[in-house]
Scaffold this motif. Structure first.
Motif, PDB file in Angstrom:
ATOM      1  N   ASN A 124       0.819  -1.223   0.000  1.00 57.15           N
ATOM      2  CA  ASN A 124       0.000   0.000   0.000  1.00 57.15           C
ATOM      3  C   ASN A 124       0.854   1.277   0.000  1.00 57.15           C
ATOM      4  O   ASN A 124       0.314   2.378  -0.003  1.00 57.15           O
ATOM      5  CB  ASN A 124      -1.060  -0.006   1.115  1.00 57.15           C
ATOM      6  N   ASN A 125       2.159   1.104  -0.032  1.00 56.66           N
ATOM      7  CA  ASN A 125       3.028   2.266  -0.217  1.00 56.66           C
ATOM      8  C   ASN A 125       3.458   2.444  -1.680  1.00 56.66           C
ATOM      9  O   ASN A 125       4.388   3.201  -1.982  1.00 56.66           O
ATOM     10  CB  ASN A 125       4.248   2.189   0.714  1.00 56.66           C
ATOM     11  N   ASP A 167       5.285   7.165   1.214  1.00 61.72           N
ATOM     12  CA  ASP A 167       5.604   6.847   2.615  1.00 61.72           C
ATOM     13  C   ASP A 167       7.124   6.799   2.812  1.00 61.72           C
ATOM     14  O   ASP A 167       7.693   5.753   3.146  1.00 61.72           O
ATOM     15  CB  ASP A 167       4.952   5.505   2.997  1.00 61.72           C
TER      16      ASP A 167
HETATM   17 MG    MG Z   1       1.958   3.742   4.292  1.00 63.19          MG
END
Ligand code: MG
Ligand code: ADP
Ligand code: GN1
Length: 363
Positions: free
Chosen positions: A222-223, A237
């Motif tokens: 999810n980064n 991130d």
């Molecule tokens: Mg993240």
């Protein structure tokens, strides 16, 4: 709350007028909002409260992120890439020209351009995602591999240093501050039996066998932001981008992404290494990095997956024994559930270890 957050946005150099701020994302560390502007031609923004307990030195953290994003932006420009604002994070300064704003309560805020029509997945939904994730983190590694100047600031000292993680874990077990040790002795035994094996990478670094590089160090899927066709746009991130070893990045990507279950799956039968996804991550990552990695580094990639899973089990269990001071939790035993799921994943990797190494060797 929303009115106060809107006031925070007024300290940043934004275009247009912000009319809506809403919670966004699912990270375990920072608190994220999307700030939407009224005007159709003004961009939206991503607003974050930096977790000051996890990242004590916000000025140095901010400087790291600015150096890294400026370097990537310059390289993308040189390569003639279109749409650069969607291919690298754009930091937004405050009116005073700072990269963050400290409010009267001591919270640190920062802002990025919001990347539109992008999505991120907490879990992979198909095999192609693994190749995409591997390529995205490999591409990031390639972009930052020649970052000029002094080394980046170590924002979290010893972040993936398993030696110190294990030492701290042993101290925590001795202290047993909230009397939880009695519930978790089979887990602590399993982890401590393996402590020697998992000090290997730090030792190889100290011996000069593998080089220290700029690495991302938080390579959850999810980064990676993806476009509407699920092609990678950019890696986000960037808080933990700092000196480390390359096996940390591919290792954490596999730990997080090549799990048939969830990171906090309460049903351990769901949790196993998915070898097809594993292969996708390795292939994608090596496609991008094979020309820059040394033979010794390549040999550490499969081990990185076990190492980061081991380390994450230690970290979740350490936080559970400590009384849950680090990770956000949704239930009183959340960190224990997470630790057990990581241990199950590690056991599955131990069973597939020969094949994991073979797949790297074949690339
Ligand atoms: Mg993240
Ligand atoms: P955390 O450290 O808490 O994981 P992230 O920086 O990863 O915080 O942001 C949380 C989520 O917000 C991401 O998973 C992503 O979905 C979204 N996000 C982050 N940065 C952007 C951006 N610049 N544009 C659009 N979405 C973003
Ligand atoms: C945290 O911020 P987020 O949710 O992407 C943590 C990672 C862990 C991860 C486990 C700075 O990542 O190291 O692997 O949770 N980040 C920090 O989900 O500790």
């Amino acid at each position: 709350m929303t009115r106060e957050i809107k006031q925070v946005t007024e300290h940043f150099k934004t275009e247009g007028s912000i009319e809506l701020v809403k919670p966004f994302g699912s990270g375990l560390i920072n608190t994220t909002y999307k700030a939407e502007t009224k005007e159709a031609d003004a961009p939206n923004y991503l607003l974050q409260i930096i977790n000051h307990h996890v990242f004590p030195n916000v000025p140095e953290l901010t400087r790291n992120i600015k150096r890294v994003t400026a370097h990537i932006r310059k390289k993308l420009e040189q390569e003639g890439v279109n749409d650069i604002d969607r291919r690298v994070l754009t930091t937004i300064d405050t009116l005073d020209g700072e990269g963050y704003y400290k409010d009267h309560e001591g919270f640190y805020w920062r802002m990025f351009l919001f990347i539109e029509d992008a999505r991120s997945y907490d879990q992979l939904t198909n095999k192609k995602h693994a190749l995409t994730g591997g390529r995205a983190f490999g591409h990031f590694q390639r972009m930052v591999s020649d970052l000029p100047g002094e080394p980046l600031y170590p924002v979290i000292e010893g972040f993936h240093n398993t030696e110190t993680r294990i030492d701290n874990f042993i101290q925590r077990i001795k202290a047993d501050p909230v009397n939880r040790l009695k519930e978790v002795t089979s887990e602590t035994d399993y982890l401590l039996e393996r402590a020697g094996e998992y000090k290997k990478i730090v030792q190889m670094g100290r011996d000069g066998v593998i080089p220290e590089r700029v690495v991302h160090q938080d390579t959850k899927f999810n980064n990676v932001l993806l476009d509407e066709n699920d092609n990678a746009l950019c890696v986000i991130d960037l808080d933990t981008v700092m000196p480390g070893y390359v096996c940390y990045d591919i290792g954490d990507a596999i730990r997080n992404g090549a799990n048939t279950g969830k990171e906090d799956d309460p049903n351990l039968d769901n949790v196993n290494i998915d070898m097809e996804l594993y292969e996708g991550f390795i292939k994608g990552f090596l496609e991008e990095t094979k020309d820059i990695l040394t033979p010794s580094e390549k040999e550490t990639l499969a081990f990185g997956a076990k190492l980061l899973t081991y380390e994450q089990a230690v970290r979740f269990l350490d936080d559970y024994i400590d009384g849950d001071n680090y990770y956000k939790i949704n239930s009183p035993d959340h960190n224990l559930v997470r630790a057990r799921a990581q241990i199950k994943l590690l056991k599955s990797m131990e069973q597939n270890w020969e094949l994991m190494q073979k797949i790297v060797a074949e690339q």
